[in-house]
Design an enzyme around this catalytic site. Structure first.
Site, PDB file in Angstrom:
ATOM      1  N   LYS A  28       0.832  -1.210   0.000  1.00  0.00           N
ATOM      2  CA  LYS A  28       0.000   0.000   0.000  1.00  0.00           C
ATOM      3  C   LYS A  28       0.866   1.259   0.000  1.00  0.00           C
ATOM      4  O   LYS A  28       0.609   2.197  -0.743  1.00  0.00           O
ATOM      5  CB  LYS A  28      -0.942  -0.035   1.218  1.00  0.00           C
ATOM      6  CG  LYS A  28      -1.875   1.159   1.304  1.00  0.00           C
ATOM      7  CD  LYS A  28      -3.195   0.798   1.974  1.00  0.00           C
ATOM      8  CE  LYS A  28      -3.048   0.557   3.465  1.00  0.00           C
ATOM      9  NZ  LYS A  28      -2.870   1.812   4.225  1.00  0.00           N
ATOM     10  N   SER A  29       1.876   1.286   0.838  1.00  0.00           N
ATOM     11  CA  SER A  29       2.736   2.475   0.918  1.00  0.00           C
ATOM     12  C   SER A  29       3.395   2.760  -0.428  1.00  0.00           C
ATOM     13  O   SER A  29       3.456   3.914  -0.888  1.00  0.00           O
ATOM     14  CB  SER A  29       3.835   2.259   1.966  1.00  0.00           C
ATOM     15  OG  SER A  29       3.269   2.153   3.239  1.00  0.00           O
ATOM     16  N   ARG A  33       2.820   5.944  -3.299  1.00  0.00           N
ATOM     17  CA  ARG A  33       3.984   6.727  -3.728  1.00  0.00           C
ATOM     18  C   ARG A  33       4.226   6.607  -5.232  1.00  0.00           C
ATOM     19  O   ARG A  33       4.678   7.559  -5.881  1.00  0.00           O
ATOM     20  CB  ARG A  33       5.224   6.294  -2.929  1.00  0.00           C
ATOM     21  CG  ARG A  33       5.158   6.782  -1.466  1.00  0.00           C
ATOM     22  CD  ARG A  33       6.082   5.953  -0.579  1.00  0.00           C
ATOM     23  NE  ARG A  33       6.217   6.473   0.776  1.00  0.00           N
ATOM     24  CZ  ARG A  33       5.321   6.271   1.765  1.00  0.00           C
ATOM     25  NH1 ARG A  33       4.205   5.601   1.531  1.00  0.00           N
ATOM     26  NH2 ARG A  33       5.555   6.745   2.986  1.00  0.00           N
ATOM     27  N   GLY A 101      -4.979   7.991   5.650  1.00  0.00           N
ATOM     28  CA  GLY A 101      -4.074   8.970   6.245  1.00  0.00           C
ATOM     29  C   GLY A 101      -2.841   9.163   5.385  1.00  0.00           C
ATOM     30  O   GLY A 101      -2.345  10.285   5.220  1.00  0.00           O
ATOM     31  N   ARG A 129      -8.669  12.201  12.516  1.00  0.00           N
ATOM     32  CA  ARG A 129      -7.222  12.038  12.710  1.00  0.00           C
ATOM     33  C   ARG A 129      -6.484  13.373  12.627  1.00  0.00           C
ATOM     34  O   ARG A 129      -6.878  14.274  11.904  1.00  0.00           O
ATOM     35  CB  ARG A 129      -6.676  11.022  11.690  1.00  0.00           C
ATOM     36  CG  ARG A 129      -7.326   9.663  11.895  1.00  0.00           C
ATOM     37  CD  ARG A 129      -6.843   8.643  10.894  1.00  0.00           C
ATOM     38  NE  ARG A 129      -5.440   8.321  11.083  1.00  0.00           N
ATOM     39  CZ  ARG A 129      -4.771   7.512  10.276  1.00  0.00           C
ATOM     40  NH1 ARG A 129      -5.356   6.983   9.226  1.00  0.00           N
ATOM     41  NH2 ARG A 129      -3.509   7.248  10.520  1.00  0.00           N
ATOM     42  N   SER A 174       7.214   9.000  12.155  1.00  0.00           N
ATOM     43  CA  SER A 174       6.131   8.922  11.171  1.00  0.00           C
ATOM     44  C   SER A 174       6.674   9.064   9.763  1.00  0.00           C
ATOM     45  O   SER A 174       7.192  10.119   9.378  1.00  0.00           O
ATOM     46  CB  SER A 174       5.092  10.020  11.429  1.00  0.00           C
ATOM     47  OG  SER A 174       4.197  10.071  10.326  1.00  0.00           O
ATOM     48  N   ASP A 326       2.009  -1.124  11.940  1.00  0.00           N
ATOM     49  CA  ASP A 326       0.675  -1.558  11.503  1.00  0.00           C
ATOM     50  C   ASP A 326       0.370  -3.002  11.897  1.00  0.00           C
ATOM     51  O   ASP A 326      -0.750  -3.477  11.684  1.00  0.00           O
ATOM     52  CB  ASP A 326       0.548  -1.410   9.979  1.00  0.00           C
ATOM     53  CG  ASP A 326       0.512   0.057   9.559  1.00  0.00           C
ATOM     54  OD1 ASP A 326       0.126   0.904  10.392  1.00  0.00           O
ATOM     55  OD2 ASP A 326       0.875   0.346   8.415  1.00  0.00           O
ATOM     56  N   LYS A 353      -4.197   5.955  14.619  1.00  0.00           N
ATOM     57  CA  LYS A 353      -4.318   5.298  13.315  1.00  0.00           C
ATOM     58  C   LYS A 353      -5.784   5.362  12.864  1.00  0.00           C
ATOM     59  O   LYS A 353      -6.542   6.175  13.368  1.00  0.00           O
ATOM     60  CB  LYS A 353      -3.811   3.854  13.430  1.00  0.00           C
ATOM     61  CG  LYS A 353      -2.328   3.754  13.758  1.00  0.00           C
ATOM     62  CD  LYS A 353      -1.481   4.304  12.653  1.00  0.00           C
ATOM     63  CE  LYS A 353      -0.004   4.249  12.981  1.00  0.00           C
ATOM     64  NZ  LYS A 353       0.803   4.940  11.982  1.00  0.00           N
ATOM     65  N   ARG A 402      -7.491  -3.095   9.692  1.00  0.00           N
ATOM     66  CA  ARG A 402      -6.586  -4.035  10.379  1.00  0.00           C
ATOM     67  C   ARG A 402      -7.220  -4.609  11.652  1.00  0.00           C
ATOM     68  O   ARG A 402      -6.902  -5.723  12.059  1.00  0.00           O
ATOM     69  CB  ARG A 402      -5.244  -3.375  10.668  1.00  0.00           C
ATOM     70  CG  ARG A 402      -4.549  -2.941   9.379  1.00  0.00           C
ATOM     71  CD  ARG A 402      -3.072  -2.731   9.516  1.00  0.00           C
ATOM     72  NE  ARG A 402      -2.579  -1.913   8.415  1.00  0.00           N
ATOM     73  CZ  ARG A 402      -2.337  -2.359   7.169  1.00  0.00           C
ATOM     74  NH1 ARG A 402      -2.510  -3.629   6.883  1.00  0.00           N
ATOM     75  NH2 ARG A 402      -1.918  -1.540   6.225  1.00  0.00           N
TER      76      ARG A 402
END
Ligand code: S3P
Length: 448
Positions: A28-29, A33, A101, A129, A174, A326, A353, A402
């Site tokens: 996902k990250s 990107r 997020g 958040r 972070s 996570d 989160k 999650r």
């Protein structure tokens, strides 16, 4: 305004041994990107293995709203025709980042140094958040933010028409904040420097370098110092997205706690900034072998062979938290099935989160008959040993994928079934979860 669909009640029941190959989706990250850096590049970026979860689809839509041409050619196969650094157009409407997020914070970063204005919102989880962690550093570049109380969405960012470069030390571990500052630094003249005291996932640094940025990383007594030369010309790339270790965590942990299981999870990233869970599981006695170590899409990957194991509790070193942030929800499920106590300290970031994950796991585990202790920065699980978790509860997921997947994994090894009140958020990161788990032999159904 963003929402998610009707709640989907889901139930997991004690299952026979899990067997087979679990091909988890793209990271996902890295998927977020790839789309964002593709949009900030000149020319064409070709992406394979993109995660088609809702979070990433929302980022794709946002990149279109800022002027990039984003095309889906087939499953996981996407192209982005970018507008170049500083080339973002002003969106005509509100940017809805759904549940993500990562999406909203990274996109705020990369529009903050162009002279445009954009308004962001998200679903009920994202609107709770904190965004101050990003609006504080982008203000140093000259951007302005107006949002709701407590720095919450909806929020409007007025980008800096004349940005100045920034030196910034992230106040919390972070990767989202670090990445937002680096992406803002792309369109500022001169050098932007970000220091992080503890290493967090480094995909932004790796990928910026891959797209042609001049970026340097030094390990110093103060932490990791990342220096980015502003206003580079990024050029479109081919990106092969490796499989997501955070999604792999669910079949891996399920196989460990369901007796007799033996599964293969191929091509899982072993990036040291992401693999803390696997290190922890091995310390707890997990039988995991890391086969065919190789490089894919610029990331170290391995095939994981996982067999069910007698596990014992451990104290997880707090300095490992960032590399498995996570994965604490599903680790706490494994800890409930282990003998002895598992102590997770230095985990206060879990409270901000998609839900307050310490609270969500603590309440759900208690409902399933597990004893826990918690404070602001700690979760302690008193394990009952394999086969001894009573279950028999419906756990609240708080719009958190999650949390939903973690309790469904626990239900596969608990005495009575475990339901989750809403499995729909699973689609944000792992749309194929249910089918993949059922394919391994997991008893997961819709309804009670
Ligand atoms: C992410 C960073 C982490 C993580 C999130 C993805 C990223 O958040 O929890 O799921 O892709 O940069 P923080 O940076 O807030 O720790």
């Amino acid at each position: 305004m963003s929402g998610h669909g009707d709640p989907i009640l889901m139930t997991a029941r004690k299952s026979a041994a899990l067997h087979g190959v679990a091909e988890v989706p793209g990271d996902k990250s890295i998927s977020h990107r790839a789309l964002i850096l593709g949009a900030l590049s000149v020319g064409r970026t070709e992406i394979t293995g993109l995660l088609e979860g809702q979070d990433v689809l929302d980022t794709a839509k946002a990149m279109r709203a800022f002027g990039a041409t984003v095309t889906r050619n087939g499953p996981g196969d996407w192209t982005v025709e970018g507008v170049g650094v500083g080339g973002f157009a002003e969106p005509e409407d509100v940017i809805d980042c759904g549940n993500s997020g990562t999406g909203v914070r990274l996109i705020m970063g990369c529009m903050a140094t162009s002279g445009i204005t954009a308004t962001f919102t998200g679903d009920a989880s994202l609107r709770k958040r904190p965004m101050g962690r990003v609006t504080d550093p982008i203000a140093l570049f000259g951007a302005r933010a107006v949002g709701r109380q407590g720095g919450r969405l909806p929020m409007t960012i007025v980008g800096a028409a004349d940005p100045v470069p920034v030196s910034y030390t992230t106040p919390m571990p972070s990767a989202q904040v670090k990445s937002a500052v680096l992406l803002a630094g792309l369109n500022a003249p001169g050098q932007t420097v970000v220091t992080e005291r503890e290493a967090t996932r480094d995909h932004t640094e790796r990928m910026l370098r891959g797209f042609g940025a001049d970026i340097r990383v030094e390990e110093t007594a103060e932490g990791r110092v990342i220096t980015l030369q502003g206003q580079p010309e990024l050029t479109g790339q081919k990106v092969a997205v490796p499989r997501d270790p955070s999604s792999a965590a669910f079949p891996v942990c399920a196989a460990l706690i369901v007796p007799g299981s033996d599964i293969l999870v191929p091509g899982v990233s072993q990036n040291p900034t992401r693999n803390g869970l696997f290190t922890t599981l091995v310390e707890m006695g997990a039988d995991i072998t890391f086969e065919n170590l190789r490089e894919e899409g610029g990331e170290p990957v391995a095939d994981l062979r996982v067999r069910s194991s007698a596990l014992h509790g451990i104290a997880v070193p707090p300095e490992r938290a960032a590399s498995m942030i996570d994965e604490y929800p599903v680790l706490s499920v494994v800890a409930a099935c282990a003998t002895g106590t598992t102590v997770m300290r230095g985990v206060k970031e879990l409270r901000v989160k998609e839900s307050d994950r310490i609270d969500a796991m603590a309440r759900g585990l208690e409902a399933c008959g597990v004893t826990i202790e918690e404070d602001q920065d700690t979760l302690i699980v008193h394990g009952l040993g394999a086969g001894n978790v009573p279950g028999g509860a419906t756990c609240a997921t708080h719009i958190d994928h999650r949390i939903a997947m973690s309790f469904l994994v626990l239900g596969l090894a608990s005495q009575a079934p475990i339901s989750v009140d809403d499995g729909s958020p699973i689609a944000t990161s792992f749309p194929a979860f249910e089918g993949l788990m059922v394919g391994l032999g997991a008893q997961i159904t819709r309804g009670a």
